[in-house]
Design a protein around this motif. Structure first.
Motif, short mmCIF file in Angstrom:
data_model
loop_
_atom_site.label_atom_id
_atom_site.label_comp_id
_atom_site.label_asym_id
_atom_site.label_seq_id
_atom_site.Cartn_x
_atom_site.Cartn_y
_atom_site.Cartn_z
N GLN A 81 0.91 -1.83 -0.40
CA GLN A 81 -0.16 -0.19 -0.24
C GLN A 81 1.10 0.81 -0.26
OE1 GLN A 81 -3.45 0.23 -0.72
NE2 GLN A 81 -2.43 2.30 -0.33
N LEU A 82 2.24 1.51 0.64
CA LEU A 82 2.57 2.12 0.55
C LEU A 82 3.64 2.77 -0.41
CD1 LEU A 82 4.93 2.23 4.45
CD2 LEU A 82 3.06 3.50 3.51
N ILE A 105 8.24 1.69 11.67
CA ILE A 105 7.84 2.63 10.85
C ILE A 105 8.61 2.61 10.63
CG2 ILE A 105 8.15 4.88 10.74
CD1 ILE A 105 4.60 3.98 10.41
N GLY A 106 9.93 2.75 10.99
CA GLY A 106 11.60 2.98 10.88
C GLY A 106 12.16 1.57 9.22
N ASP A 107 11.35 0.94 10.07
CA ASP A 107 11.44 -0.48 9.24
C ASP A 107 10.74 -0.51 7.41
OD1 ASP A 107 13.68 -1.64 10.57
OD2 ASP A 107 12.83 -3.09 11.74
N LEU A 108 9.74 -0.62 8.01
CA LEU A 108 8.54 -0.33 7.14
C LEU A 108 8.63 0.42 5.83
CD1 LEU A 108 5.87 -1.14 5.61
CD2 LEU A 108 4.89 -0.08 7.44
N ALA A 109 9.21 1.99 5.94
CA ALA A 109 9.56 3.56 5.76
C ALA A 109 10.54 2.72 5.08
CB ALA A 109 8.87 4.20 6.33
N GLY A 110 11.78 2.47 5.79
CA GLY A 110 13.20 2.04 5.39
C GLY A 110 12.72 1.35 3.62
#
Length: 358
Positions: A81-82, A105-110
């Motif tokens: 989705q991102l 969030i850091g892991d996912l966004a990164g």
């Protein structure tokens, strides 16, 4: 404001730690970007997201993606989705992703930044104590139902901007979670840090200067290790102290049942007992167990199957030839990696779980 620079094989980036960073975010951006996607979660966004967006809008067009809070969002569905959001907002290779939140969030966004258009810039904006560890070092990933962080990459940020003012809103469970990684750095790299943390009462507000000192020392220990071994060929494995069993417990209980740090704390307790048995030395395991109890770490986490934990540990990305690798300690500040045979490990797990159950 404390600043340290981390050198990687592909870039170098600055880590800023101090109060008031969010209100001056545009001053710390490493480059000029015409569009920015802020990725955050449903708990952090109401607290800090709107103020950050207002600040970033001074320099770029800003979009926001909010995912549900909790480790369960480190999933293939949220990741996809991102990427869809990034495409719909027409982000390009001159755009920036901002990871505003904790380690999830850091892991996912990164990972989204690492794979969107084969990689665009991202910065880490941690809002938890735990993220002093996860935001530094360039590991990004999502989880698989069979194991934590099995889908990921090494992809360093362009900056880490750590506003310590955000830590005042953390619930007790997140303080415990973060301090598990702080004390880990003490065990593997700094006896004085370990001693200070063992004398820190997490049930009371921690003095701002003491907290900042703990964070900076933890980041420095990790930075030295990451610079020596960016891709985890040798000494970077030492950062996994407590994580082999910790990750297995997280997976077995279901992501989010207890926090990452709480699971790692149990994993460190097991690793300390195993280390002491291997070397017949005192590694403060009793002091650590008392510290965990005094600070209300969850110890009795329900029925756990030693056989199932063993199978999950064998699926850990650090295992080799389906043999579990454990990070152990020769003494405080001197970790090493040891392969443990299934039969030995199963017997140790059975004994440890019985002791956890009281």
């Amino acid at each position: 404001m404390h600043k340290q620079t981390i050198q990687t094989s592909t870039n170098q980036y600055d880590v800023y730690v101090g109060p008031g960073v969010l209100s001056r975010m545009t001053e710390y951006l490493p480059d000029h970007y015409h569009s920015i996607l802020v990725i955050t979660d449903s708990v952090v966004y109401p607290l800090y997201g709107k103020a950050l967006v207002t600040e970033l809008t001074k320099s770029a067009e800003v979009f926001v993606s909010v995912v549900p809070s909790g480790e369960a969002s480190k999933s293939i569905e949220q990741y996809y989705q991102l990427l869809t959001d990034a495409i719909e907002h027409q982000l390009d290779r001159k755009s920036l992703i901002v990871a505003l939140g904790g380690g999830m969030i850091g892991d996912l966004a990164g990972f989204a930044a690492a794979t969107y258009m084969r990689g665009i810039d991202f910065i880490q904006v941690p809002t938890t104590i735990l993220a002093h560890d996860s935001s530094v070092g360039g590991k990004v990933a999502i989880n698989h139902p069979e194991g934590k962080n099995l889908i990921g990459n090494f992809y360093p940020p362009q900056a880490v901007l750590y506003d310590t003012d955000t830590l005042t809103s953390l619930p007790a469970s997140e303080v415990r979670s973060g301090y598990a990684e702080v004390i880990k750095h003490g065990f593997i790299g700094d006896a004085s840090l370990l001693d200070d943390v063992l004398h820190t009462d997490l049930t009371q507000p921690i003095e701002e200067e003491r907290l900042a000192d703990h964070l900076q020392k933890g980041i420095a220990i990790k930075a030295d290790i990451v610079e020596a071994d960016e891709k985890e060929a040798n000494v970077r494995k030492h950062l996994n102290f407590g994580h082999t069993l910790g990750h297995a417990i997280e997976s077995e209980l279901g992501y989010g049942a207890i926090t990452h740090g709480e699971a790692v704390a149990i994993g460190m307790q097991f690793a300390l007992l195993l280390s002491e048995a291997q070397s017949d030395i005192d590694l403060s395991s009793h002091a650590f167990a008392k510290w965990m109890a005094d600070n209300h770490y969850p110890i009795h986490v329900g029925p756990l199957s030693p056989e199932r934990l063993l199978q999950r540990m064998k699926k850990d990305k650090k295992s080799e030839n389906a043999t579990v690798q454990m990070v152990l300690l020769q003494e405080i500040g001197h970790p090493y990696v040891k392969n443990i045979a299934d039969e030995q490990l199963l017997g140790l797990l059975e004994k440890f779980i019985r002791e956890l159950d009281g």
